[in-house]
Write an enzyme that holds these catalytic residues in place. Structure first.
Site, PDB file in Angstrom:
ATOM      1  N   CYS A 123     -19.915  23.151  -0.132  1.00  0.00           N
ATOM      2  CA  CYS A 123     -19.302  23.550  -1.402  1.00  0.00           C
ATOM      3  C   CYS A 123     -20.000  24.820  -1.866  1.00  0.00           C
ATOM      4  O   CYS A 123     -21.203  24.801  -2.128  1.00  0.00           O
ATOM      5  CB  CYS A 123     -19.491  22.406  -2.393  1.00  0.00           C
ATOM      6  SG  CYS A 123     -18.901  22.794  -4.043  1.00  0.00           S
ATOM      7  N   CYS A 178     -17.361  21.537 -18.294  1.00  0.00           N
ATOM      8  CA  CYS A 178     -17.997  22.065 -17.083  1.00  0.00           C
ATOM      9  C   CYS A 178     -19.296  22.773 -17.438  1.00  0.00           C
ATOM     10  O   CYS A 178     -19.315  23.664 -18.296  1.00  0.00           O
ATOM     11  CB  CYS A 178     -17.034  23.038 -16.400  1.00  0.00           C
ATOM     12  SG  CYS A 178     -17.787  23.964 -15.057  1.00  0.00           S
ATOM     13  N   CYS A 218     -20.208  17.449  -8.690  1.00  0.00           N
ATOM     14  CA  CYS A 218     -19.202  18.368  -9.237  1.00  0.00           C
ATOM     15  C   CYS A 218     -19.465  18.698 -10.686  1.00  0.00           C
ATOM     16  O   CYS A 218     -19.637  17.806 -11.500  1.00  0.00           O
ATOM     17  CB  CYS A 218     -17.872  17.642  -9.289  1.00  0.00           C
ATOM     18  SG  CYS A 218     -16.892  17.842  -7.922  1.00  0.00           S
ATOM     19  N   GLU A 226     -25.790  28.072  -6.631  1.00  0.00           N
ATOM     20  CA  GLU A 226     -26.014  26.864  -5.852  1.00  0.00           C
ATOM     21  C   GLU A 226     -24.928  26.629  -4.804  1.00  0.00           C
ATOM     22  O   GLU A 226     -23.762  26.938  -5.009  1.00  0.00           O
ATOM     23  CB  GLU A 226     -26.114  25.665  -6.799  1.00  0.00           C
ATOM     24  CG  GLU A 226     -27.407  25.727  -7.581  1.00  0.00           C
ATOM     25  CD  GLU A 226     -27.565  24.612  -8.593  1.00  0.00           C
ATOM     26  OE1 GLU A 226     -28.708  24.190  -8.806  1.00  0.00           O
ATOM     27  OE2 GLU A 226     -26.570  24.163  -9.175  1.00  0.00           O
ATOM     28  N   CYS A 241     -14.109  26.087 -19.370  1.00  0.00           N
ATOM     29  CA  CYS A 241     -13.598  24.716 -19.463  1.00  0.00           C
ATOM     30  C   CYS A 241     -14.672  23.899 -20.180  1.00  0.00           C
ATOM     31  O   CYS A 241     -15.858  24.024 -19.871  1.00  0.00           O
ATOM     32  CB  CYS A 241     -13.315  24.150 -18.076  1.00  0.00           C
ATOM     33  SG  CYS A 241     -12.131  25.150 -17.161  1.00  0.00           S
ATOM     34  N   CYS A 301     -19.294  31.403 -15.162  1.00  0.00           N
ATOM     35  CA  CYS A 301     -17.834  31.464 -15.129  1.00  0.00           C
ATOM     36  C   CYS A 301     -17.359  31.811 -16.526  1.00  0.00           C
ATOM     37  O   CYS A 301     -17.898  31.322 -17.515  1.00  0.00           O
ATOM     38  CB  CYS A 301     -17.244  30.118 -14.694  1.00  0.00           C
ATOM     39  SG  CYS A 301     -15.436  30.139 -14.602  1.00  0.00           S
TER      40      CYS A 301
HETATM   41  N1  SAH Z   1     -13.408  27.187 -10.955  1.00  0.00           N
HETATM   42  C1  SAH Z   1     -12.782  26.389  -9.982  1.00  0.00           C
HETATM   43  C2  SAH Z   1     -13.711  25.830  -8.927  1.00  0.00           C
HETATM   44  C3  SAH Z   1     -15.052  25.322  -9.372  1.00  0.00           C
HETATM   45  S1  SAH Z   1     -15.108  23.829 -10.279  1.00  0.00           S
HETATM   46  C4  SAH Z   1     -11.981  25.280 -10.637  1.00  0.00           C
HETATM   47  O1  SAH Z   1     -12.147  25.069 -11.818  1.00  0.00           O
HETATM   48  O2  SAH Z   1     -11.173  24.684  -9.950  1.00  0.00           O
HETATM   49  C5  SAH Z   1     -14.776  22.536  -9.072  1.00  0.00           C
HETATM   50  C6  SAH Z   1     -14.197  21.265  -9.703  1.00  0.00           C
HETATM   51  O3  SAH Z   1     -15.178  20.545 -10.459  1.00  0.00           O
HETATM   52  C7  SAH Z   1     -13.070  21.577 -10.657  1.00  0.00           C
HETATM   53  O4  SAH Z   1     -11.999  20.695 -10.472  1.00  0.00           O
HETATM   54  C8  SAH Z   1     -13.742  21.352 -11.980  1.00  0.00           C
HETATM   55  O5  SAH Z   1     -12.819  21.154 -12.995  1.00  0.00           O
HETATM   56  C9  SAH Z   1     -14.606  20.147 -11.697  1.00  0.00           C
HETATM   57  N2  SAH Z   1     -15.621  19.899 -12.717  1.00  0.00           N
HETATM   58  C10 SAH Z   1     -16.165  20.805 -13.548  1.00  0.00           C
HETATM   59  N3  SAH Z   1     -17.058  20.194 -14.363  1.00  0.00           N
HETATM   60  C11 SAH Z   1     -17.065  18.884 -14.032  1.00  0.00           C
HETATM   61  C12 SAH Z   1     -17.820  17.749 -14.496  1.00  0.00           C
HETATM   62  N4  SAH Z   1     -18.726  17.868 -15.446  1.00  0.00           N
HETATM   63  N5  SAH Z   1     -17.583  16.565 -13.915  1.00  0.00           N
HETATM   64  C13 SAH Z   1     -16.688  16.455 -12.915  1.00  0.00           C
HETATM   65  N6  SAH Z   1     -15.964  17.484 -12.417  1.00  0.00           N
HETATM   66  C14 SAH Z   1     -16.151  18.687 -12.980  1.00  0.00           C
HETATM   67 FE1  SF4 Z   2     -14.980  27.876 -14.453  1.00  0.00          FE
HETATM   68 FE2  SF4 Z   2     -15.982  25.414 -14.579  1.00  0.00          FE
HETATM   69 FE3  SF4 Z   2     -13.523  25.913 -15.488  1.00  0.00          FE
HETATM   70 FE4  SF4 Z   2     -13.976  25.971 -12.845  1.00  0.00          FE
HETATM   71  S1  SF4 Z   2     -14.159  24.180 -14.182  1.00  0.00           S
HETATM   72  S2  SF4 Z   2     -12.824  27.473 -14.074  1.00  0.00           S
HETATM   73  S3  SF4 Z   2     -16.098  26.793 -12.828  1.00  0.00           S
HETATM   74  S4  SF4 Z   2     -15.429  26.752 -16.314  1.00  0.00           S
END
Ligand code: SAH
Ligand code: SF4
Length: 363
Positions: free
Chosen positions: A104, A118, A338, A91, A115, A111
């Site tokens: 974006c 996420c 996000c 996406e 995390c 990934c």
């Molecule tokens: N992998 C990279 C970039 C992609 S995620 C990273 O982790 O930085 C982009 C941003 O969205 C990151 O700060 C991530 O932690 C945040 N994010 C992920 N899941 C989220 C959620 N459910 N609600 C709000 N922000 C989230």
């Molecule tokens: Fe991967 Fe999501 Fe963690 Fe970013 S926030 S490193 S996309 S698992």
């Protein structure tokens, strides 16, 4: 197999053309047609000699990913799902604002970093995107959005905050960044292209030498205990190492601050004592904070912090002199916020292997 010319930045394309016995200015011309002109067909590149067009058609292609769906939110946010083969989709989201238009983009299918808050991470990892698939997102969005009435590009900013960890797909991301910044490519300013990382320290050090762009770091916690839980990569690169890497990056960065992203999770990382702990943690790192209210997805197990708690948290940081923004949720009617980017991640067989690799490297 035809060579996909979208996988090359200008240097790569020039080398490729040299191998075909073609001059560097031809590579520049083709680069401009592909990216500035949005051309995918060599016959549309009208100032190329017919013989060169024939040669290119024979050996090469401008291989953009297929478009699966395009959606538009009530607030003007747009989202595209691109086909990256074998049932997988990634996406791309466009967020229009008064002063800028931000795209974006995604860097991986899924990934591997898992995390816990996420949606992409929960789906596991399938594979890295090629440079063509990364830049293909900008190619499509640019085609869909065009230019402003003043003949400026609608997309002024790019953030690598879609699906995936950009620095885990280092080479392809750097090639795509090079095309974004190139005047014969998209001509974006270094300051307006942001890589967001969950904290891959060695690659942060490489990026500052190879392709210094603006940096966002997904901090999300004020101490190692909490961060180990929600950003497992922290066990490999804990906070003191991460802060030191941020300082090193700033010595070469086009901006004089790092943006710390901080997802607000109710009861997990959003207490006043966490905010105070952050002040000590980032004492020596010029930074701005971007607080992101958690965007829920099914079975996440987390709740978004209340507006009141977010306000209290923000005030503590602000009163200490930090610049803090609270991210507005955009495009939630089309699941474009996000961390909600789910795309289509199939065939996650490599997830286990990836994790083993990560843990072995650690040991
Ligand atoms: N992998 C990279 C970039 C992609 S995620 C990273 O982790 O930085 C982009 C941003 O969205 C990151 O700060 C991530 O932690 C945040 N994010 C992920 N899941 C989220 C959620 N459910 N609600 C709000 N922000 C989230
Ligand atoms: Fe991967 Fe999501 Fe963690 Fe970013 S926030 S490193 S996309 S698992």
């Amino acid at each position: 197999m035809k060579t996909n010319l979208l996988n090359y930045d200008l240097q790569g394309l020039t080398n490729h053309f040299a191998q075909m016995g073609e001059k560097p200015f031809r590579a520049r011309q083709v680069m401009r047609w592909m990216h500035l002109g949005g051309a995918a067909d060599f016959d549309d590149m009208t100032d190329l000699a017919k013989s060169l067009r024939a040669k290119l058609k024979d050996r090469a292609e401008v291989g953009v990913p297929d478009l699966m769906t395009a959606q538009k939110s009530r607030d003007g946010t747009r989202k595209w799902l691109l086909d990256v083969g074998t049932g997988n989709g990634v996406e791309t989201v466009f967020i229009p604002e008064a002063e800028r238009g931000t795209l974006c983009i995604s860097s991986q299918v899924g990934c591997a970093l898992e995390c816990t808050f996420c949606s992409t991470g929960r789906q596991g990892f399938n594979r890295n995107l090629s440079a063509a698939e990364i830049i293909g997102q900008l190619w499509w969005a640019n085609k869909a959005l065009g230019v402003t009435p003043k003949n400026e590009r609608v997309i002024s900013n790019v953030v690598m905050m879609g699906m995936g960890e950009p620095l885990a797909n280092y080479d392809n991301v750097v090639t795509a960044l090079s095309i974004m910044l190139d005047d014969h490519g998209y001509g974006l300013s270094r300051r307006r292209v942001t890589v967001s990382t969950s904290g891959m320290v060695p690659q942060m050090d490489r990026l500052k030498e190879d392709m210094p762009v603006a940096l966002a770091v997904s901090l999300h916690a004020s101490n190692d205990a909490v961060r180990n839980e929600i950003v497992p990569l922290n066990k490999k690169y804990p906070l003191t190492e991460l802060m030191a890497a941020c300082r090193r990056y700033l010595a070469k960065a086009p901006r004089d601050f790092v943006t710390f992203e901080y997802v607000m999770l109710d009861g997990v990382n959003d207490r006043p004592e966490h905010a105070r702990e952050l002040l000590t943690l980032v004492r020596d790192v010029p930074c701005k904070f971007n607080l992101i209210p958690f965007n829920p997805f099914p079975h996440s197990g987390y709740q978004r912090s209340s507006n009141e708690n977010i306000r209290i948290f923000r005030d503590i940081l602000q009163q200490a002199g930090l610049v803090v923004t609270v991210r507005k949720t955009r495009g939630d009617d089309i699941d474009a916020a996000c961390g909600q980017l789910a795309g289509q991640v199939r065939d996650k067989t490599r997830r286990q292997a990836k994790w083993q690799q990560l843990h072995l490297e650690k040991g």
